[in-house]
Design a protein around this motif. Structure first.
Motif, mmCIF file in Angstrom:
data_model
loop_
_atom_site.group_PDB
_atom_site.id
_atom_site.type_symbol
_atom_site.label_atom_id
_atom_site.label_comp_id
_atom_site.label_asym_id
_atom_site.label_seq_id
_atom_site.Cartn_x
_atom_site.Cartn_y
_atom_site.Cartn_z
ATOM 1 N N MET A 1 0.855 -1.199 0.000
ATOM 2 C CA MET A 1 0.000 0.000 0.000
ATOM 3 C C MET A 1 0.889 1.247 0.000
ATOM 4 N N PRO A 2 0.629 2.198 -0.844
ATOM 5 C CA PRO A 2 1.475 3.407 -0.845
ATOM 6 C C PRO A 2 1.236 4.235 0.402
ATOM 7 N N GLU A 3 2.269 4.863 0.851
ATOM 8 C CA GLU A 3 2.162 5.682 2.054
ATOM 9 C C GLU A 3 1.861 7.117 1.659
ATOM 10 N N GLN A 4 0.731 7.622 2.165
ATOM 11 C CA GLN A 4 0.297 8.974 1.805
ATOM 12 C C GLN A 4 -0.327 9.559 3.054
ATOM 13 N N THR A 5 0.477 10.207 3.874
ATOM 14 C CA THR A 5 -0.087 10.677 5.135
ATOM 15 C C THR A 5 -0.754 12.038 4.955
ATOM 16 N N CYS A 6 -1.369 12.554 5.992
ATOM 17 C CA CYS A 6 -2.061 13.840 5.933
ATOM 18 C C CYS A 6 -1.842 14.557 7.258
ATOM 19 N N SER A 7 -2.338 15.774 7.351
ATOM 20 C CA SER A 7 -2.115 16.572 8.571
ATOM 21 C C SER A 7 -2.759 15.923 9.794
ATOM 22 N N HIS A 8 -3.889 15.230 9.592
ATOM 23 C CA HIS A 8 -4.549 14.561 10.729
ATOM 24 C C HIS A 8 -3.644 13.471 11.298
ATOM 25 N N ILE A 9 -3.087 12.666 10.414
ATOM 26 C CA ILE A 9 -2.221 11.571 10.857
ATOM 27 C C ILE A 9 -0.947 12.134 11.476
ATOM 28 N N GLU A 10 -0.400 13.173 10.856
ATOM 29 C CA GLU A 10 0.838 13.751 11.379
ATOM 30 C C GLU A 10 0.641 14.378 12.750
ATOM 31 N N ALA A 11 -0.582 14.791 13.062
ATOM 32 C CA ALA A 11 -0.858 15.440 14.354
ATOM 33 C C ALA A 11 -0.945 14.440 15.504
ATOM 34 N N ILE A 12 -1.001 13.161 15.197
ATOM 35 C CA ILE A 12 -1.146 12.156 16.257
ATOM 36 C C ILE A 12 0.191 11.881 16.931
ATOM 37 N N GLU A 13 0.227 12.131 18.233
ATOM 38 C CA GLU A 13 1.483 11.948 18.962
ATOM 39 C C GLU A 13 1.494 10.662 19.766
ATOM 40 N N SER A 14 0.389 10.379 20.439
ATOM 41 C CA SER A 14 0.354 9.115 21.173
ATOM 42 C C SER A 14 -0.865 8.332 20.718
ATOM 43 N N LEU A 15 -0.641 7.090 20.448
ATOM 44 C CA LEU A 15 -1.651 6.248 19.850
ATOM 45 C C LEU A 15 -2.665 5.761 20.882
ATOM 46 N N VAL B 1 -8.381 6.528 12.217
ATOM 47 C CA VAL B 1 -8.465 5.288 12.992
ATOM 48 C C VAL B 1 -7.133 4.562 12.904
ATOM 49 N N ALA B 2 -6.874 3.727 13.922
ATOM 50 C CA ALA B 2 -5.742 2.811 13.882
ATOM 51 C C ALA B 2 -6.300 1.406 13.809
ATOM 52 N N SER B 3 -5.607 0.521 13.131
ATOM 53 C CA SER B 3 -6.012 -0.874 13.156
ATOM 54 C C SER B 3 -5.924 -1.389 14.580
ATOM 55 N N ALA B 4 -6.965 -2.107 15.016
ATOM 56 C CA ALA B 4 -6.943 -2.719 16.347
ATOM 57 C C ALA B 4 -6.653 -4.209 16.242
ATOM 58 N N GLU B 5 -6.178 -4.638 15.061
ATOM 59 C CA GLU B 5 -5.844 -6.050 14.873
ATOM 60 C C GLU B 5 -4.431 -6.312 15.377
ATOM 61 N N PRO B 6 -4.238 -7.426 16.103
ATOM 62 C CA PRO B 6 -2.893 -7.742 16.595
ATOM 63 C C PRO B 6 -1.892 -7.830 15.440
ATOM 64 N N GLY B 7 -0.757 -7.199 15.607
ATOM 65 C CA GLY B 7 0.299 -7.282 14.600
ATOM 66 C C GLY B 7 0.164 -6.260 13.481
ATOM 67 N N GLU B 8 -0.969 -5.552 13.404
ATOM 68 C CA GLU B 8 -1.119 -4.519 12.372
ATOM 69 C C GLU B 8 -0.803 -3.171 12.986
ATOM 70 N N ARG B 9 0.084 -2.438 12.321
ATOM 71 C CA ARG B 9 0.494 -1.140 12.856
ATOM 72 C C ARG B 9 0.322 -0.084 11.775
ATOM 73 N N TRP B 10 -0.916 0.365 11.607
ATOM 74 C CA TRP B 10 -1.140 1.420 10.633
ATOM 75 C C TRP B 10 -2.296 2.311 11.040
ATOM 76 N N LEU B 11 -2.287 3.498 10.441
ATOM 77 C CA LEU B 11 -3.309 4.522 10.679
ATOM 78 C C LEU B 11 -3.974 4.848 9.350
ATOM 79 N N TYR B 12 -5.262 5.172 9.414
ATOM 80 C CA TYR B 12 -5.983 5.537 8.199
ATOM 81 C C TYR B 12 -6.838 6.761 8.473
ATOM 82 N N CYS B 13 -6.830 7.721 7.559
ATOM 83 C CA CYS B 13 -7.666 8.914 7.674
ATOM 84 C C CYS B 13 -8.808 8.803 6.668
ATOM 85 N N PHE B 14 -10.039 8.790 7.158
ATOM 86 C CA PHE B 14 -11.191 8.630 6.260
ATOM 87 C C PHE B 14 -11.366 9.795 5.277
ATOM 88 N N PRO B 15 -11.421 11.053 5.757
ATOM 89 C CA PRO B 15 -11.670 12.128 4.777
ATOM 90 C C PRO B 15 -10.571 12.259 3.725
#
Ligand SMILES: [Zn+2]
Ligand SMILES: [Zn+2]
Ligand SMILES: [Zn+2]
Length: 89
Positions: free
Chosen positions: A1-15, A68-82
């Protein structure tokens, strides 16, 4: 999956981690789910877009909580809906 972050994701400091490994809205209505996502604005855990009720996506639309962050064990990713942005961490 290509990595394309946004300001919402960049603003997250603690998960925010899932409080329970279940979709809180599916539990209320007695439905089931496939995968879980944890809202990074309010910490609620809801089901993914492959689940019948798509609660995480509906929650994002209804509240404006974007990431949102994946809540699946072993998955470490964030997704921004808008922004449809994705980042691994
Ligand atoms: Zn975003
Ligand atoms: Zn659900
Ligand atoms: Zn939320």
């Amino acid at each position: 999956m290509p990595e394309q972050t946004c300001s919402h994701i960049e603003a997250i400091e603690s998960l925010k981690q899932p409080k329970a490994h279940e979709c809180e809205e599916c539990v209320k209505i007695g439905s089931n789910w496939l995968h879980l996502r944890t809202c990074q604005s309010c910490g609620g855990t809801r089901c993914c877009d492959s689940s019948p009720n798509r609660h995480a996506s509906k929650h994002a639309k209804a509240t404006g909580h974007p990431v949102v962050a994946s809540a699946e064990p072993g998955e470490r990713w964030l997704y921004c809906f808008p922004d449809e942005a994705f980042a691994e961490y």
